[in-house]
Design a protein around this motif. Structure first.
Motif, PDB file in Angstrom:
ATOM      1  N   VAL A 319       1.059  -0.957  -0.195  1.00  0.00           N
ATOM      2  CA  VAL A 319      -0.682  -0.194   0.147  1.00  0.00           C
ATOM      3  C   VAL A 319       0.567   1.015  -0.363  1.00  0.00           C
ATOM      4  CG1 VAL A 319      -0.495   0.108   2.388  1.00  0.00           C
ATOM      5  CG2 VAL A 319      -1.945   0.847   1.357  1.00  0.00           C
ATOM      6  N   ASN A 320       0.938   2.824  -0.723  1.00  0.00           N
ATOM      7  CA  ASN A 320       1.304   3.262  -1.028  1.00  0.00           C
ATOM      8  C   ASN A 320       0.659   4.499  -0.309  1.00  0.00           C
ATOM      9  OD1 ASN A 320       3.076   2.985  -3.103  1.00  0.00           O
ATOM     10  ND2 ASN A 320       1.788   2.687  -3.891  1.00  0.00           N
ATOM     11  N   VAL A 321       0.911   6.011   0.404  1.00  0.00           N
ATOM     12  CA  VAL A 321       0.892   6.931   1.176  1.00  0.00           C
ATOM     13  C   VAL A 321       1.525   7.728   0.354  1.00  0.00           C
ATOM     14  CG1 VAL A 321      -0.471   5.049   2.890  1.00  0.00           C
ATOM     15  CG2 VAL A 321       2.028   6.612   3.850  1.00  0.00           C
ATOM     16  N   ASN A 322       0.924   9.307   0.998  1.00  0.00           N
ATOM     17  CA  ASN A 322       1.122  10.447   0.204  1.00  0.00           C
ATOM     18  C   ASN A 322       1.903  10.922   2.401  1.00  0.00           C
ATOM     19  OD1 ASN A 322       0.644  10.519  -1.978  1.00  0.00           O
ATOM     20  ND2 ASN A 322      -1.510  11.134  -2.310  1.00  0.00           N
ATOM     21  N   MET A 323       3.159  11.436   2.287  1.00  0.00           N
ATOM     22  CA  MET A 323       3.374  12.144   3.572  1.00  0.00           C
ATOM     23  C   MET A 323       3.790  13.048   3.025  1.00  0.00           C
ATOM     24  SD  MET A 323       7.559  11.700   5.730  1.00  0.00           S
ATOM     25  CE  MET A 323       7.759  12.254   4.265  1.00  0.00           C
ATOM     26  N   HIS A 324       3.051  14.532   3.104  1.00  0.00           N
ATOM     27  CA  HIS A 324       2.624  15.896   3.650  1.00  0.00           C
ATOM     28  C   HIS A 324       3.692  16.363   3.990  1.00  0.00           C
ATOM     29  CE1 HIS A 324      -0.927  15.395   1.159  1.00  0.00           C
ATOM     30  NE2 HIS A 324      -1.475  14.443   1.984  1.00  0.00           N
ATOM     31  N   ILE A 325       4.932  17.248   3.439  1.00  0.00           N
ATOM     32  CA  ILE A 325       5.720  18.055   4.441  1.00  0.00           C
ATOM     33  C   ILE A 325       4.921  19.286   4.826  1.00  0.00           C
ATOM     34  CG2 ILE A 325       7.863  18.730   4.616  1.00  0.00           C
ATOM     35  CD1 ILE A 325       8.114  15.878   5.159  1.00  0.00           C
ATOM     36  N   VAL A 326       4.877  19.405   5.454  1.00  0.00           N
ATOM     37  CA  VAL A 326       3.906  20.877   5.837  1.00  0.00           C
ATOM     38  C   VAL A 326       5.467  21.937   5.836  1.00  0.00           C
ATOM     39  CG1 VAL A 326       1.669  19.769   6.059  1.00  0.00           C
ATOM     40  CG2 VAL A 326       3.434  20.846   7.632  1.00  0.00           C
ATOM     41  N   GLY A 327       4.961  23.348   6.608  1.00  0.00           N
ATOM     42  CA  GLY A 327       5.398  24.602   6.989  1.00  0.00           C
ATOM     43  C   GLY A 327       5.427  24.460   7.894  1.00  0.00           C
ATOM     44  N   GLY A 482       6.280  19.690   0.598  1.00  0.00           N
ATOM     45  CA  GLY A 482       5.595  18.969  -0.677  1.00  0.00           C
ATOM     46  C   GLY A 482       5.122  17.662  -0.306  1.00  0.00           C
ATOM     47  N   ILE A 483       4.885  17.010  -1.079  1.00  0.00           N
ATOM     48  CA  ILE A 483       4.495  15.412  -1.112  1.00  0.00           C
ATOM     49  C   ILE A 483       5.226  14.397  -1.840  1.00  0.00           C
ATOM     50  CG2 ILE A 483       2.223  13.793  -1.523  1.00  0.00           C
ATOM     51  CD1 ILE A 483       0.949  16.325  -1.750  1.00  0.00           C
ATOM     52  N   TYR A 484       5.080  13.337  -0.677  1.00  0.00           N
ATOM     53  CA  TYR A 484       6.338  11.993  -0.847  1.00  0.00           C
ATOM     54  C   TYR A 484       5.660  10.805  -0.681  1.00  0.00           C
ATOM     55  CZ  TYR A 484       9.715  15.886  -0.531  1.00  0.00           C
ATOM     56  OH  TYR A 484      10.463  17.405  -0.347  1.00  0.00           O
ATOM     57  N   LYS A 485       6.156   9.382  -1.545  1.00  0.00           N
ATOM     58  CA  LYS A 485       5.393   8.571  -1.719  1.00  0.00           C
ATOM     59  C   LYS A 485       6.061   8.029  -0.227  1.00  0.00           C
ATOM     60  CE  LYS A 485       5.655   4.807  -4.998  1.00  0.00           C
ATOM     61  NZ  LYS A 485       5.654   4.630  -5.552  1.00  0.00           N
ATOM     62  N   VAL A 486       5.190   6.971   0.291  1.00  0.00           N
ATOM     63  CA  VAL A 486       6.096   6.200   1.142  1.00  0.00           C
ATOM     64  C   VAL A 486       5.382   4.449   1.391  1.00  0.00           C
ATOM     65  CG1 VAL A 486       6.440   5.984   3.865  1.00  0.00           C
ATOM     66  CG2 VAL A 486       6.388   7.408   3.138  1.00  0.00           C
ATOM     67  N   THR A 487       6.217   3.246   1.270  1.00  0.00           N
ATOM     68  CA  THR A 487       5.415   2.547   0.715  1.00  0.00           C
ATOM     69  C   THR A 487       5.548   1.346   2.145  1.00  0.00           C
ATOM     70  OG1 THR A 487       5.950   2.346  -1.434  1.00  0.00           O
ATOM     71  CG2 THR A 487       5.175   0.436  -1.001  1.00  0.00           C
ATOM     72  N   PHE A 488       4.234   0.924   1.963  1.00  0.00           N
ATOM     73  CA  PHE A 488       4.455   0.016   3.369  1.00  0.00           C
ATOM     74  C   PHE A 488       4.008  -1.643   2.349  1.00  0.00           C
ATOM     75  CE2 PHE A 488       3.072   3.539   5.131  1.00  0.00           C
ATOM     76  CZ  PHE A 488       4.362   3.446   6.419  1.00  0.00           C
ATOM     77  N   SER A 489       4.907  -3.489   2.992  1.00  0.00           N
ATOM     78  CA  SER A 489       4.602  -3.871   2.686  1.00  0.00           C
ATOM     79  C   SER A 489       4.820  -5.226   3.107  1.00  0.00           C
ATOM     80  CB  SER A 489       5.577  -3.951   0.424  1.00  0.00           C
ATOM     81  OG  SER A 489       6.896  -4.179   1.032  1.00  0.00           O
TER      82      SER A 489
END
Length: 526
Positions: A319-327, A482-489
Motif C-alpha cells: 500500500v502506498n501513502v502520501n506523506m505531506h511535508i508542511v511548514g 511537498g508530497i512524498y510517497k511512502v510504501t508499506f509492504s
C-alpha cells in the motif's frame, strides 16, 4: 552408549574479557581419532576455546580434561598437543628439515631417531627432497605442510589447527582440505580445526560444533548439521536455505503458507510455532497442476553446475501513502516560555468508536514544551467537533497556560488492500509532518508506521499481525514542503531452487518436495 574413548572434555568453560563474556559455559566431549571442527563467525568464541585447550588462556570457570587428567595447571609446552597457527610461525632462518626437527632437538633425541621421524613426516606431507630448502622460498601451501609436519613430528595426542587454510588461494585451499583429512586418517590422532568456512567444515569433519556468541548451537556429523539443523541460525550458517515460519499441528503434520504438509518430524507440542527449512536442491519444479504449491518464476541465474531459480509462491501485499511535508506550525506564547505544535491527520471511520484524547494527541503528534529547557509540558485540554461519520473536523490542543493550536482531522472510510492468495490485508493513511520532525526521528521506519497507522493482518484471523516493511526514496535530512510517497509492504514468500533444468522468467510453475525434505526446527528466542 558411546564406547569410543573420550580424549578431551570441556566442562562448563566460561571465559570473560573484561565485561564481555566470550564463552558462556561450554560443555563438549571430543573422542580419539576424531576430526572435529569448531565452526562459527568471527567473535563466536571458537578460537578462544582452542587457546584455552592449548594453555594460552585460562578459563574463568570450568575444567579442561585431557585423557582423563585436569590440565588447568599444566603449562602449554607440557600438554600432549600441538598447535598449527594461521600464520604458520615457521623459523625463517632454518631450512625445512630443521624447522620440522626443532621440537625433537629440544627433547634431545638422537640424530638417528630425529632423521627417521623427519623423513617420515616429509613423505607424509609430500615434500620429500625439500629438506634443505629455505622455508621463505616455499609456496603458501608448502609452508603450511611444513608447519603441520613440525607439529605432528612430536606425536601429540591432539593437533589444534587455528584457521590454517585462510591465507591460501581458493584452489590450493580446496586441495589442502583433502590433504589434511588424509594426513589425519593416516596418523590416526585427534584433529581440532577452527574455521568460519562452512564448506571447509562439511568437507573435512567427522564432527562439527556450530558456535554463536559464546554458545554451542549444535553438535553433529556434517550430514546431521546440514540435513537436520536445530534452529534458524544453524540452517542459515550451513548451506543455502529456504526458511519459513510454520505451525506444527501434530506429529508429522506442519502448516505453513496456509497449507498443511506431511513431514517426518515428531516430538513438538501440538500447534507449536516452529521454523521449517527446505534446501534449494530438494525442491522440484513441475507443471502447475502437479505442484504442492504454485508460483511465478522471478529470476533465473546460471551458476555453472545448476540454475538458481527464485519462485514467488505468495505475492507480497503493498500500500502506498502520501506523506505531506508542511511548514512549521509551532505556536509560541507571548512571554516566549512555552511552545506548542500539532499536525493535521486522517482517521478511519472504524477507529472512531472509543477514541479518546490520548489517541488524538498521539495521532496529531501534539506536544508542548519550554524552549529554554527543552522540557515537555502537558497538553491539558483537547476540544474537537469530531463525529462518527466521514467528513472534515477540527481539533484544538491547549496547555494549562492557555497556549493553543488548532488542526484538521479528516475522517474517511479507509480502503483496505486485500491479498487473498497471501491470506492478508494491509492499510495505511496519508499523514502530515514537518521536515524537522522527519529529520529528528531516531527510528524513522518505526515512526513512519506509527504516523501512517500502517497495519497488516491475516484475513482469517484479524488478531494475527503480519510484519510490515517500509520503503521510501526521500532524504530525511533534506526535505522541502511537498508530497512524498511512502510504501508499506509485506514480504510474501520466495523459494530458492537449484536445478539443472532451465525455466523461463515470468512462467507459472508448480513446486513439489517429499515429506522427508521438510525439516522442522525449534523457534529461536531473541
Amino acid at each position: 552408549m558411546d564406547e569410543r574413548k573420550k580424549i578431551i572434555e570441556f566442562k562448563h568453560i566460561v571465559k570473560n574479557f573484561g565485561d564481555a563474556v566470550v564463552l558462556k559455559g561450554i560443555d563438549l566431549d571430543i573422542y580419539e581419532n576424531e576430526f572435529v571442527t569448531l565452526l562459527g563467525p568471527s567473535g563466536c568464541g571458537k578460537t578462544t576455546l582452542l587457546r584455552i585447550l592449548g594453555g594460552f588462556l585460562e578459563p574463568n570457570e570450568g575444567q579442561v580434561i585431557l585423557d582423563g587428567e585436569d590440565i588447568k595447571n599444566v603449562p602449554p609446552y607440557k600438554r600432549e598437543l600441538n598447535t598449527v597457527f594461521q600464520r604458520y610461525a615457521l623459523f625463517p632462518h632454518m631450512n625445512v628439515y630443521d624447522n620440522i626437527a626443532f621440537g625433537l632437538k629440544i627433547k634431545k633425541m638422537s640424530k638417528d631417531v630425529i632423521d627417521q621421524k623427519v623423513m617420515r613426516m616429509l613423505k607424509l606431507i609430500g615434500l620429500e627432497g625439500f629438506e634443505k630448502k629455505d622455508v621463505t622460498l616455499l609456496s603458501g601451501g608448502q609452508q603450511q605442510r611444513v608447519a603441520i609436519a613440525r607439529a605432528l613430528v612430536n606425536e601429540p595426542k591432539v593437533l589444534l589447527l587455528d584457521e590454517p587454510l585462510s591465507a591460501l588461494d581458493h584452489k590450493l585451499r580446496k586441495e589442502m582440505q583433502y590433504e589434511l583429512k588424509r594426513i589425519q586418517q593416516e596418523v590416526g590422532i585427534t584433529f581440532i580445526f577452527v574455521t568460519h568456512d562452512q564448506e571447509e567444515a562439511l568437507t573435512m569433519s567427522d564432527k562439527i560444533v556450530v558456535m554463536n556468541k559464546g554458545e554451542i548451537q549444535q553438535v553433529g556429523s556434517p550430514e546431521e548439521i546440514y540435513n537436520e539443523p536445530v534452529n534458524r541460525y544453524v540452517a542459515q550458517f550451513i548451506g543455502e536455505s529456504n526458511i519459513v515460519p510454520a505451525i506444527m499441528l501434530e506429529d508429522e503434520k506442519v502448516k505453513f503458507d496456509d497449507t498443511i504438509f506431511d513431514c517426518v518430524d515428531k516430538g513438538f507440542k501440538d500447534n507449536e510455532r516452529v521454523d521449517v527449512i527446505i534446501r534449494p536442491e530438494d525442491i522440484d519444479i513441475v507443471p502447475v497442476e502437479k505442484g504442492k504449491m504454485t508460483g511465478e518464476v522471478l529470476s533465473v541465474l546460471f551458476k555453472g553446475v545448476h540454475y538458481e531459480i527464485m519462485v514467488e509462491t505468495v505475492p507480497g501485499t503493498t500500500v502506498n501513502v502520501n506523506m505531506h511535508i508542511v511548514g512549521d506550525n509551532t505556536k509560541r506564547s507571548e512571554d516566549g516560555k512555552e511552545m506548542i505544535s500539532a499536525n493535521d491527520f486522517y482517521l478511519d471511520l472504524e477507529d472512531m468508536e472509543g477514541i479518546d484524547d490520548t489517541e488524538i494527541i498521539a495521532r496529531a503528534g501534539a506536544q508542548a514544551w519550554n524552549p529554554e529547557t527543552d522540557e515537555f509540558t502537558s497538553i491539558a485540554h483537547v476540544e474537537t467537533d469530531l463525529k462518527q461519520e466521514t467528513g472534515e473536523y477540527h481539533v484544538t490542543f491547549s496547555t494549562s497556560n492557555g497556549l493553543e493550536v488548532t488542526r484538521k482531522i479528516w475522517v474517511i472510510d479507509q480502503r483496505v488492500v486485500e491479498n487473498k492468495k497471501a491470506n492478508e490485508a494491509i492499510s495505511a493513511f496519508n499523514f502530515f509532518k514537518t521536515a524537522d520532525e522527519i529529520a529528528e526521528s531516531q527510528a524513522l521506519d518505526t515512526d513512519l508506521k506509527v504516523w501512517a497507522n500502517a497495519q497488516a493482518w491475516k484475513l482469517d484471523d484479524e488478531d494475527e499481525n503480519v510484519e510490515l516493511f517500509v520503503d521510501y526514496d526521500f532524504d530525511p535530512e533534506n526535505l522541502k514542503q511537498g508530497i512524498y510517497k511512502v510504501t508499506f509492504s509485506t514480504t510474501g514468500r520466495e523459494f530458492k531452487i537449484h536445478t539443472t533444468d532451465y525455466v523461463e522468467e515470468g512462467k507459472e510453475v508448480g513446486l513439489t518436495f517429499n515429506p522427508e525434505d521438510i525439516h522442522v526446527m525449534e523457534k529461536m528466542g531473541f
